[in-house]
Design an enzyme around this catalytic site. Structure first.
Site, PDB file in Angstrom:
ATOM      1  N   MET A   1       0.773  -1.203   0.000  1.00 22.75           N
ATOM      2  CA  MET A   1       0.000   0.000   0.000  1.00 22.75           C
ATOM      3  C   MET A   1       0.813   1.266   0.000  1.00 22.75           C
ATOM      4  O   MET A   1       0.224   2.319  -0.076  1.00 22.75           O
ATOM      5  CB  MET A   1      -0.998  -0.023   1.136  1.00 22.75           C
ATOM      6  CG  MET A   1      -0.585   0.643   2.450  1.00 22.75           C
ATOM      7  SD  MET A   1       0.921   0.210   3.289  1.00 22.75           S
ATOM      8  CE  MET A   1       0.872  -1.517   3.447  1.00 22.75           C
ATOM      9  N   PRO A   2       2.125   1.237   0.027  1.00 19.14           N
ATOM     10  CA  PRO A   2       2.857   2.509  -0.017  1.00 19.14           C
ATOM     11  C   PRO A   2       2.699   3.196  -1.372  1.00 19.14           C
ATOM     12  O   PRO A   2       2.628   2.546  -2.404  1.00 19.14           O
ATOM     13  CB  PRO A   2       4.316   2.103   0.196  1.00 19.14           C
ATOM     14  CG  PRO A   2       4.300   0.703   0.646  1.00 19.14           C
ATOM     15  CD  PRO A   2       3.019   0.105   0.180  1.00 19.14           C
ATOM     16  N   PHE A   3       2.639   4.508  -1.333  1.00 16.05           N
ATOM     17  CA  PHE A   3       2.689   5.334  -2.540  1.00 16.05           C
ATOM     18  C   PHE A   3       3.881   6.257  -2.357  1.00 16.05           C
ATOM     19  O   PHE A   3       3.923   7.045  -1.414  1.00 16.05           O
ATOM     20  CB  PHE A   3       1.396   6.124  -2.716  1.00 16.05           C
ATOM     21  CG  PHE A   3       1.440   7.075  -3.877  1.00 16.05           C
ATOM     22  CD1 PHE A   3       1.698   6.626  -5.159  1.00 16.05           C
ATOM     23  CD2 PHE A   3       1.219   8.421  -3.685  1.00 16.05           C
ATOM     24  CE1 PHE A   3       1.737   7.506  -6.235  1.00 16.05           C
ATOM     25  CE2 PHE A   3       1.256   9.319  -4.754  1.00 16.05           C
ATOM     26  CZ  PHE A   3       1.512   8.853  -6.029  1.00 16.05           C
ATOM     27  N   ALA A  72       3.568   7.683   1.326  1.00 17.57           N
ATOM     28  CA  ALA A  72       2.278   7.593   2.005  1.00 17.57           C
ATOM     29  C   ALA A  72       2.047   6.123   2.350  1.00 17.57           C
ATOM     30  O   ALA A  72       2.169   5.250   1.489  1.00 17.57           O
ATOM     31  CB  ALA A  72       1.159   8.114   1.117  1.00 17.57           C
TER      32      ALA A  72
END
Length: 127
Positions: A1-3, A72
């Site tokens: 899920m990291p951006f 994020a």
């Protein structure tokens, strides 16, 4: 899920930019246990007028090779895990592509899990 967003001064070769992404992703997989295919990254290049930073802030001597990284992530990690991520990113980027540790700037943005949509207009993590 990291951006992940990575900003560098313009003029770095594609191999350099790819090594930055790889080093950050390896750290995310190792420390945050991000899955291998959970990779969403953007690298942007900026000329000197659009790449402004404190060269001596907090007594750290930064050069024009500064790499600014903003990630994020879901707000599920503690302070120790975040510190470990910062250290691993700096280590990985020092090794390849050879970024000085002083030139690795990382900012984590914690977001609630329901604030993610990975496609199809669906909040996959919302309960």
């Amino acid at each position: 899920m990291p951006f992940t967003r990575i900003a560098v001064r313009a003029g770095k070769p594609a191999t350099y930019r790819k090594a930055l992404m790889q080093g950050v992703h390896l750290a995310l997989m190792g420390v945050f246990k991000a899955p291998e295919d959970d990779q969403f990254m953007i690298v942007t290049e900026h000329d000197a007028d659009n790449f402004v930073f404190g060269r001596h802030y907090l007594g750290i001597e930064r050069s024009d090779d500064l790499v600014m990284i903003q990630i994020a992530v879901s707000n599920t990690r503690g302070q120790d895990q975040k510190k470990a991520l910062f250290a691993q990113i700096a280590e990985n980027l020092a090794r390849d592509p050879g970024v000085r540790r002083e030139d690795v700037f990382v900012n984590l943005v914690d977001v609630a899990r329901e604030n993610w949509s990975f496609g199809n207009g669906i909040a996959q993590y919302a309960t």
